[in-house]
Design an enzyme around this catalytic site. Sequence first.
Site, PDB file in Angstrom:
ATOM      1  N   HIS A  40       0.611  -1.221   0.167  1.00 13.30           N
ATOM      2  CA  HIS A  40      -0.099  -0.177  -0.131  1.00 13.30           C
ATOM      3  C   HIS A  40       0.856   1.240  -0.026  1.00 13.30           C
ATOM      4  O   HIS A  40       0.554   2.295  -0.653  1.00 13.30           O
ATOM      5  CB  HIS A  40      -1.086  -0.036   1.369  1.00 13.30           C
ATOM      6  CG  HIS A  40      -2.115  -0.882   0.924  1.00 13.30           C
ATOM      7  ND1 HIS A  40      -3.440  -0.482   1.080  1.00 13.30           N
ATOM      8  CD2 HIS A  40      -2.361  -2.208   0.409  1.00 13.30           C
ATOM      9  CE1 HIS A  40      -4.276  -1.163   0.893  1.00 13.30           C
ATOM     10  NE2 HIS A  40      -3.794  -2.413   0.575  1.00 13.30           N
ATOM     11  N   ASP A  48       7.924   5.347  -0.351  1.00 11.09           N
ATOM     12  CA  ASP A  48       8.549   6.675   0.597  1.00 11.09           C
ATOM     13  C   ASP A  48       8.171   6.625   2.010  1.00 11.09           C
ATOM     14  O   ASP A  48       8.346   7.598   2.731  1.00 11.09           O
ATOM     15  CB  ASP A  48       8.175   7.629  -0.262  1.00 11.09           C
ATOM     16  CG  ASP A  48       6.865   8.319  -0.369  1.00 11.09           C
ATOM     17  OD1 ASP A  48       6.124   7.334   0.066  1.00 11.09           O
ATOM     18  OD2 ASP A  48       6.347   9.331  -0.560  1.00 11.09           O
ATOM     19  N   SER A  50       5.166   7.176   3.133  1.00 11.57           N
ATOM     20  CA  SER A  50       4.133   8.264   3.294  1.00 11.57           C
ATOM     21  C   SER A  50       2.970   7.251   4.143  1.00 11.57           C
ATOM     22  O   SER A  50       2.226   8.056   4.640  1.00 11.57           O
ATOM     23  CB  SER A  50       3.515   8.549   2.181  1.00 11.57           C
ATOM     24  OG  SER A  50       3.194   7.562   0.875  1.00 11.57           O
ATOM     25  N   GLU A  59      -2.747   9.561   4.614  1.00  8.41           N
ATOM     26  CA  GLU A  59      -2.592   8.511   3.489  1.00  8.41           C
ATOM     27  C   GLU A  59      -3.331   7.270   4.258  1.00  8.41           C
ATOM     28  O   GLU A  59      -3.997   6.620   3.845  1.00  8.41           O
ATOM     29  CB  GLU A  59      -1.327   8.070   3.002  1.00  8.41           C
ATOM     30  CG  GLU A  59      -1.336   6.952   1.779  1.00  8.41           C
ATOM     31  CD  GLU A  59      -0.008   6.911   1.087  1.00  8.41           C
ATOM     32  OE1 GLU A  59       0.258   5.711   1.170  1.00  8.41           O
ATOM     33  OE2 GLU A  59       0.484   8.071   0.905  1.00  8.41           O
ATOM     34  N   PRO A 132      -5.566  -0.382  -5.661  1.00  6.76           N
ATOM     35  CA  PRO A 132      -6.531  -1.522  -6.389  1.00  6.76           C
ATOM     36  C   PRO A 132      -7.413  -2.021  -5.264  1.00  6.76           C
ATOM     37  O   PRO A 132      -7.153  -2.169  -4.108  1.00  6.76           O
ATOM     38  CB  PRO A 132      -5.522  -2.509  -6.620  1.00  6.76           C
ATOM     39  CG  PRO A 132      -4.187  -1.939  -6.827  1.00  6.76           C
ATOM     40  CD  PRO A 132      -3.999  -0.822  -5.832  1.00  6.76           C
ATOM     41  N   SER A 181      -3.502 -22.686   4.499  1.00  7.42           N
ATOM     42  CA  SER A 181      -2.179 -22.499   5.022  1.00  7.42           C
ATOM     43  C   SER A 181      -2.089 -21.052   5.300  1.00  7.42           C
ATOM     44  O   SER A 181      -1.184 -20.499   4.689  1.00  7.42           O
ATOM     45  CB  SER A 181      -1.236 -23.128   4.443  1.00  7.42           C
ATOM     46  OG  SER A 181      -1.153 -22.439   3.133  1.00  7.42           O
TER      47      SER A 181
END
Length: 263
Positions: A40, A48, A50, A59, A132, A181
């Site tokens: 993410h 970076d 963030s 964020e 996504p 698993s």
Amino acid sequence: MGFILFHVQKQNQSIVRNTVESYMNTDPTIAAGLLRLHFHDCFVQGCDGSVLISGNLAERNALPNLGLRGFEVIEDAKSELEAECPGIVSCADILALAARDAVDLSKGPSWSVPTGRRDGRVSSKSEAQNLPSPLESIAVHKKKFAEKGLDEQDLLTLLELKELCPNDGDATKRVALDKDSQFKFDLSFFNNIKDGNGVLESDQRLWNDDSTRSIIQKYISPLRGLLGLRFDYNFRKSMIKMSSIEVKTGMQVEIRRKCSRFN
């Protein structure tokens, strides 16, 4: 890879690994949480750090990030590294190292982590909306991965980064995305999709897409070590590619003293 400015000393890498291992001894699911945290981070403004910044408009408070876990692991590793060698190892590098160690400690592949990332000075809640989503089609996922320089094989390979998902919208209730698993790094996730047992509808849709189904078949083929794709090898390659997305270097960025806030 031009952003490699230095190699984090072995002693410093050991600090990160020991921190990850300590948390995993108590909660093995934190390994997948660290992988997802790194994913993410890299998909928004590049790798970076963030996603680690706290604050209402940061964020990590965007809707797609509300279920993220592992922040305390990164902060603990950072605290130890700052005591040992202040201002040397960035939070972005700690994230990349912790993700690698999480896989390795889960009996998965290991790889040499390129280092030299710097920490960004921007963390925007609104920019995280483009991550996504399970609600999107495979075509949209392919497009978003392609925009980051990742191909269909990377998309399939990096799906191992998924950990646990909220049940009925309650982030405190979690179910395993790999029903066979969940604490082990293996191919059962792909076998489940082949057998129609993908937990998320978005995962199961991968079997209905010609190109992604072909990659899954190669991963789970008995001949994967010879004629088919070798998952461990490709996972290493995909992780290095992902952890190199839009890496920031130079004086326009920083090495944070504390990962949850800018200097």
